[in-house]
Scaffold this active site. Sequence first.
Site, short mmCIF file in Angstrom:
data_model
loop_
_atom_site.label_atom_id
_atom_site.label_comp_id
_atom_site.label_asym_id
_atom_site.label_seq_id
_atom_site.Cartn_x
_atom_site.Cartn_y
_atom_site.Cartn_z
N CYS A 1 70.96 46.89 13.93
CA CYS A 1 70.66 48.01 13.05
C CYS A 1 70.27 49.18 13.93
CB CYS A 1 69.52 47.64 12.11
SG CYS A 1 69.40 48.74 10.71
N CYS B 1 68.28 48.46 5.65
CA CYS B 1 66.95 47.90 5.39
C CYS B 1 66.12 49.05 4.82
CB CYS B 1 66.34 47.29 6.63
SG CYS B 1 66.68 48.18 8.16
N HIS C 1 60.94 50.92 6.69
CA HIS C 1 60.20 51.99 7.36
C HIS C 1 59.25 52.70 6.40
CE1 HIS C 1 62.20 51.51 11.20
NE2 HIS C 1 63.31 51.30 10.52
N CYS D 1 66.78 54.18 8.09
CA CYS D 1 67.81 53.19 7.78
C CYS D 1 68.03 53.02 6.29
CB CYS D 1 67.46 51.84 8.38
SG CYS D 1 68.79 50.66 8.13
N ARG E 1 65.38 42.45 10.18
CA ARG E 1 65.81 42.27 11.57
C ARG E 1 64.68 42.00 12.53
NH1 ARG E 1 68.62 45.01 8.40
NH2 ARG E 1 70.89 44.80 8.36
N GLU F 1 74.95 48.27 11.16
CA GLU F 1 74.43 49.58 10.79
C GLU F 1 74.35 50.39 12.07
OE1 GLU F 1 72.72 52.99 9.99
OE2 GLU F 1 71.83 51.64 11.45
N CYS G 1 67.99 52.33 13.18
CA CYS G 1 66.58 51.98 13.27
C CYS G 1 66.09 52.07 14.70
CB CYS G 1 66.35 50.55 12.77
SG CYS G 1 66.30 50.43 11.00
N SER H 1 65.46 46.46 16.27
CA SER H 1 66.68 46.56 17.07
C SER H 1 66.42 47.20 18.42
CB SER H 1 67.78 47.29 16.30
OG SER H 1 68.22 46.47 15.22
#
Lengths: 569, 368
Positions: free
Chosen positions: A548, A63, A67, A60, A481, A13, A551, A504
């Site tokens: 990701c 996922c 958030h 994101c 993640r 991502e 993110c 990330s």
Amino acid sequence: MTHVVVDPVTRIEGHLRVEAEVDGGTVKQAWSSSTMFRGVEIILRGRDPRDAWAFTQRICGVCTTVHAIASIRAVEKAIGASPPPNARILRNLIMAAQNVQDHVIHFYHLHALDWVDIVSGLDADPAKTATLAQSISDWPLSSATYFAGVRDKLKAFVARGQLGPFANAYWGHPAYRLPPEANLMATAHYLEALDWQRRFIKIHAILGGKNPHLQSFLVGGMATPVDPDSQNALNMNTIAALQKLVADGKDFVSRVYIPDVLAVASFYKDWASIGAGVGNYMAYGDYPMSDGDNAQLYLPTGIIHARDLTKVAPVEQERISEYISHSWYDYSVGPDKGLNPFKGETNPHFTGPKPPYEKLEVEQKYSWLKSPRYDDAPMEVGPLARMLVAYASGRPTRVKELVDTVLKKLGVGPEALFSTLGRIAARAIEAQVLVESMDKWVQDLADNMARRDYRIQDNEKWDPSTWPRECFGAGFHEAPRGALGHWVHIADGKIVNYQAVVPSTWNAGPRDAKGQPGPYEAALAGTPVAKPDQPLEILRTIHSFDPCMACGVHVVDATKRELARITIG
Amino acid sequence: MNPQGLNEELQRHGLSRRDFLNFCTSMAAVLGLPTTAASAIAAAIEDPARPILVWLEFQDCCGNTESLLRASHPTVADLILDTISLNYHETIMAAAGSQAEAVLKKTVQENQGKYIALVEGSIPTGADGAFCTIGGRAALDIAREVCGGAAATIAVGTCAAFGGLPAAAPNPTGALSVGDAVPGVKNLINLSACPANAENITALVVYYLTMKSLPPLDRYRRPLFAYGSFIHDNCERRGHFDAGQYVEAWGDEAHRHGYCLYKMGCKGPATSQNCPTVKWNEGTNWPVGCGHPCLGCAEPNFWDTMTPFYGRLPNIAGFNVGEWVDPVGLGVAGVAAVAATVHGVAEVARRGGHKSSSNENKKAEPKS
């Protein structure tokens, strides 16, 4: 010395660039750079904190729940809202479904092609493939006829001359080691997983209206009404549908995903000693088993230092700080001091080469990611960190059982977990643990319905006039993640400052003030590279973290507005 | 693909020709076409020419890509992906780094004016392009080159269509929609929503393959088949709105019995999208169906104009639907006219002609 650039790193991502110095067939040094920035938090300033989850959710779309969850938790903490039991259970189900689905997609669609040579599968013998498949699992789609069908479909695809998304890859690279039959089996499961993920994620559509970007989150609870006697609420029909979907999930994870990971890993055992990285692992923990601030978490919190599984240290938020020594930002306290997120600043200031560029200035600043540190030490976060913390903590016992089973099947010790392969195994184990736990949460929801507990939201705290005039809150979550935290400052019912420190960012961040590399950078050092112009092995280690990037980069300090300097062209 | 090849493909997917034709019929329904269009769709899918698609990601969250992966009628949708050639898509493609960029370069050079560009995410103009680079190149550079050489450009999701979240006030990175970043781009279609619904992405591709032309659009260049009605007009809770029955608190009896969410902030009366009819995730549910108000995510600047999300829309005029109907759009007469146009185009497609469609007269107003 060869300077290797991988940009874009695909099958992730977001936008990630890796530069590496390769000498004598091995990576000597590597630099991880995120090359996209949006600035979600400055956009949040002055807005209604009850809206924040929808904004941060769009950090994101992969996922797509994480958030939102961290945001409503941060705001709830700040305003003192208490979600009722139904909301906790619904969130646990949504979070677990997200993790399980994301892990399967990661293995098959984002990571497998680093280990599986699809083109080699064209040479497979379907009968031998069937024998292989039946030897590792009782999954019913395993006949010679079935695999012949998949092979013929592939052959027809290749014969048409347009390889589409499979064109120009590293097929035939010497680092591919699976026999044609294993390649064909994995390719068949790549296609099956594509169908499976779409079915399984209906859990999110039922509980969130849609996926991606579920829409049932509320500060203080959830928006999905619960009433066994209404056709417009979650009812017994829902319970039955969830039970079926969870059963399908367990089936696929235990009979396809886990056996495939074991089968692929058995051909690549040397990767159990490659890609270790920084060796410190941190988990905030998640999946509250009861309500209130002191609820026990199903996956525990903790820190493991220097690969020592005999000790688990507690996590204390005030010991987290972020550095920008090698990031395209300025700090009011100078470039080499760390700041805790409650005092966080993020003033973007690009000082890199003007695009188009060939090479980053890695001695200077080179990424849109900051460098988060705990007690000034880099931490790896993610499924491996969670499984190691759970394993070392001795709970849940299911984690220990599964980790020991996997290690035994591969004939390796726990030290093998600190590796590229360890991340892949930990992710599969976690998918199994979480999909199994979903049964209980579905049952808990049914039990609450039977008790006529219809509460879904803390209505007492919905109206901003009930909030303290000024308040602060931090919300934590274990995203697929890794460890995710949101920090919010609210005054007069509006957001004053918003900060997020994201998995990330922990994993993919650049070097810090002391020059300590981040987990990606550390993990790449020592990675073998057979052909620098086809850096397949670099992808293996990077992908094992499941990057990701959208993110990772998004934080703009809302209190420092130096953005005016940026020319809007 | 010849019909024989298609039949073999269908068999490999465990599908009969009847399944396939049923799929084409349901696609025709999603597209708002007469059922007779199903045969035109089937003919287009069987056409040996496999159009080339490239999918660019800029300031995105990947949500539209994930949405695409949820496309319904699974195995046949899979077939559709086989039927087009998706040459470049960072999230899906096997190649990486210079090998990936070489594929894009080759595709664009060898197929000038023939391929379709899909764009996900907004395009930043600040910091000399450094807010989004791929392979060291600024997003704007890439967009100009790739969209500039495309037969058509589809902006997938609200960020690409209208700037979306990155462009929300105060737009820290100077983010623009594709239409604004690459002015004059040919045959632009905006497939807004956050994310765009997989059903609408698939339907648009099938439409293009079938009609060899673009669908009629509204003033924001959105296809009428998906954006021609307000959510409010087709909402299953509309009866409660008309009867004045509203949810007053989360989890109250009205909420548990599916009453109207207007007072909780629903933006359905001001949002054009087919969520209530097509729904999401193979027709499983949609946001209002799960008890949460519509956020208005298919509309331009919704992060600024539809917030606070839990605030009531002002000036909803009760029963008078016509108040909000778009000038281009859709009274009953409008629907009939569009259907007639589309039917005419379908006839052209069936005869194998490539004449430009009569939807030219539906040209969208240029955006400011």
